[in-house]
Design a protein around this motif. Structure first.
Motif, PDB file in Angstrom:
ATOM      1  N   SER A   2       0.826  -1.196   0.000  1.00  0.00           N
ATOM      2  CA  SER A   2       0.000   0.000   0.000  1.00  0.00           C
ATOM      3  C   SER A   2       0.867   1.255   0.000  1.00  0.00           C
ATOM      4  O   SER A   2       2.011   1.231   0.429  1.00  0.00           O
ATOM      5  N   SER A   3       0.285   2.352  -0.475  1.00  0.00           N
ATOM      6  CA  SER A   3       0.998   3.630  -0.491  1.00  0.00           C
ATOM      7  C   SER A   3       0.637   4.436   0.740  1.00  0.00           C
ATOM      8  O   SER A   3      -0.532   4.546   1.113  1.00  0.00           O
ATOM      9  N   GLU A  47       9.878   1.579   6.682  1.00  0.00           N
ATOM     10  CA  GLU A  47       8.884   1.231   5.656  1.00  0.00           C
ATOM     11  C   GLU A  47       8.398  -0.197   5.849  1.00  0.00           C
ATOM     12  O   GLU A  47       7.194  -0.475   5.766  1.00  0.00           O
TER      13      GLU A  47
END
Length: 224
Positions: A2-3, A47
């Motif tokens: 996902s962003s 991240e």
């Protein structure tokens, strides 16, 4: 994958920092976390943690400390860092008012969060999760940095590599034991401060990270 959604987090009338929001549709809790001293919120480990927690139903807000926004190598003073921690937690509370909040971070971010919580409890935060708590400088074993943890009254999770040069387990284990039922230590065999494992261990970094995220998500959901 996902962003993440970029956001600005106001600290005061003159200063704000960058943040990244990532929330799965079925989020059961939210984790607000800060980076280590030498790398910002976009670092690969940050991240990976955000993406891994999202896959496990945990929303995240990761954010920069002011010095990282300025591309400075000198970390902020505790006063400045604590203000950023509080601003980020407040921002998460506004974005996800219905979700139980947890806070913490990687190394420096972990310690700044625990200090902020010890000074004045972070509103709505149910627990703190530390990704490599920096108990002492490398090669200088000491538990002085843990003194403030006695003032933290919410549950704490210490995720630590057994080869972490910034947290000798012989010192960290007694610290956690003194904190009693509020604290949980989850060691990861052969992992260093960045949760890297050598090839001779027979495991890969991704495997260790998966175990870490499973443990972390389970602990968060259990308290949510």
């Amino acid at each position: 994958m996902s962003s993440a959604q970029p956001v600005r987090i106001p600290i005061d009338a003159e200063q704000s920092v960058s943040g990244l929001l990532l929330a799965p549709a079925d989020a059961r809790a939210a984790y607000v976390f800060a980076h280590g001293a030498g790398a910002g919120m976009a670092h690969a480990v940050m991240e990976a943690v955000a993406q891994g927690l999202a896959a496990r139903g945990i929303a995240t807000l990761r954010y920069q400390f002011p010095y990282m926004e300025r591309a400075s190598r000198r970390p902020d003073t505790p006063r400045v860092a604590h203000a950023a921690v509080r601003a980020a937690v407040a921002a998460a509370g506004r974005v996800w008012p219905e979700l139980p909040l947890f806070a913490g971070g990687k190394s420096f971010g972990a310690r700044m969060t625990s200090q902020a919580q010890a000074d004045t409890p972070l509103p709505g935060v149910r627990g703190l999760a530390f990704l490599g708590f920096p108990l002492h400088p490398a090669g200088q074993p000491s538990d002085e940095r843990a003194a403030h943890l006695a003032q933290v009254q919410v549950p704490m999770l210490f995720l630590q590599g057994t080869r972490d040069e910034l947290a000798t387990l012989e010192l960290l284990r007694p610290v956690v034991e003194r904190l009693g039922t509020r604290a949980t230590l989850r060691p990861f065999a052969d992992a260093d401060h960045s949760f890297h494992v050598p090839a001779r261990s027979g495991r890969k970094d991704a495997e260790v990270l998966g175990e870490l995220l499973d443990a972390m998500a389970g602990w968060i959901v259990g308290l949510a």
